[in-house]
Enzyme design. Sequence first.
Site, PDB file in Angstrom:
ATOM      1  N   ASP A  92       0.831  -1.209   0.000  1.00 34.29           N
ATOM      2  CA  ASP A  92       0.000   0.000   0.000  1.00 34.29           C
ATOM      3  C   ASP A  92       0.864   1.257   0.000  1.00 34.29           C
ATOM      4  O   ASP A  92       2.043   1.224   0.355  1.00 34.29           O
ATOM      5  CB  ASP A  92      -0.935   0.016   1.221  1.00 34.29           C
ATOM      6  CG  ASP A  92      -0.170   0.046   2.537  1.00 34.29           C
ATOM      7  OD1 ASP A  92       0.661  -0.849   2.766  1.00 34.29           O
ATOM      8  OD2 ASP A  92      -0.376   0.985   3.336  1.00 34.29           O
ATOM      9  N   GLU A 187      -0.054  -0.925   5.718  1.00 40.05           N
ATOM     10  CA  GLU A 187       0.992  -0.513   6.656  1.00 40.05           C
ATOM     11  C   GLU A 187       0.881   0.978   6.944  1.00 40.05           C
ATOM     12  O   GLU A 187       1.092   1.422   8.067  1.00 40.05           O
ATOM     13  CB  GLU A 187       2.381  -0.844   6.076  1.00 40.05           C
ATOM     14  CG  GLU A 187       3.529  -0.707   7.065  1.00 40.05           C
ATOM     15  CD  GLU A 187       4.132   0.695   7.146  1.00 40.05           C
ATOM     16  OE1 GLU A 187       4.942   0.952   8.054  1.00 40.05           O
ATOM     17  OE2 GLU A 187       3.773   1.560   6.308  1.00 40.05           O
TER      18      GLU A 187
HETATM   19 ZN   LIG Z   1       6.674   2.217   4.201  1.00 39.97          ZN
END
Ligand SMILES: [Zn+2]
Length: 425
Positions: A92, A187
């Site tokens: 992501d 994340e």
């Molecule tokens: Zn990162």
Amino acid sequence: MASAPFVTPLAAELADDVLERFLRYARIDTQADGSSTTYPSTAKQLDLSRLLVEELREVGLEDATLTKHGYVFATLPGDPAAPVVGLLAHVDTTSDTPGAGVSPIVHRGYAGDPIVLPGDSSRVLDPAETPELAARIGHDIVTSDGTTLLGADDKAGVAEIMAAVAWLARNPDVPRATVRVGFTVDEEISRGTDHFDLEEFGAALAYTLDGSGLGSLESESFAAKEIVITIRGRSTHPGSAKGKLVNSVKLAARLIDSLPADSLSPETTEGREGFVHPARVRGSTEETTITFIARDHDDAKLEAHVELLRRLADELVEHEPRARVGVNVEFQYGNMGRAIDEHPRVVEAAVDAYRRVGVEPVFEPIRGGTDGSRLSAEGLPTPNLFTGGQDYHSYTEWASVQDMAAAAAMVVELVKIWAEEPAAV
Ligand SMILES: [Zn+2]
């Protein structure tokens, strides 16, 4: 200008594959969305995850799978006597900067001038302001066109792991540890390991490829708490409010204004200095909530930051006894340093791998967290290694191909090192 040389012949061999993969992954929109309640937060992240499953199978990691929570897991078999090494990166990208329609540009043999991004000429990478760029004359520099982020955070890490395991799979006679590859989602919104099953992953130790400039090695992160202060006032018709109205908006402003002006904020601190940061305010006369994040590498100092907010909340009630003020504190993640310190060989092996590709490690405490923060706390020691990406989360994010190739070569060395020394983790 001729392009700068690579750190080792292996890095030179890996460079084209790393770059091709990186350009392919960067074009896929994988922006996370912190306001979403689904997992992963956006389905489009899986567009890249599915491609990675296919590509892992193509290079010979036949068990590559997409788990029901959107993680990509795969195995590269190696020496059964060596500990299983995890290699992690996240697919992501941040929601701070647009992530759709990324159109990466490779500036070959960088000559040292400011790089004006063609999609928005107000965005310039200026070597006078960026010493890391000034130090990369001759490198092949990758940028976005200036209208989006680049996504080197963390697609550089993904591409480097892919190129490294593809090389190892093509060279089965090279002694190596068994590798478990893990590509996570979300994340950037601190949910990267919410559903990460350590047993299913099955590694004895791991590394995230989610650091920044050449040589950075991070085995310490912030410890993090979120503090929500809810202020209840009393709303009345403003035309007949005299002596009755208690405005929670003004009380919130007063509390924020009573924070130290020249310290303890993200904009006034660096290195090991922590902070208290009002990240979001929502409200109206009757009720206002302020969401703070508190960060520090030191647990006692983090506690002191939280205490400061409690004290300011108490003072607000002393100032306006008719107000009701609630303070809610939530743990977000701990400093991964303590857990990693118990397994010194994990960092030592990374230092050895850096040196084998001629890179001197630079130890930096992370001013944030990574997937490794929580994984380390849960028993999987996971320091963070460099990727060669720079100026993350911005329109002027960039990466050096030479540095990305160095990272991929370093990963190959790391996997070899763990087979040479089947010592205790
Ligand atoms: Zn990162």
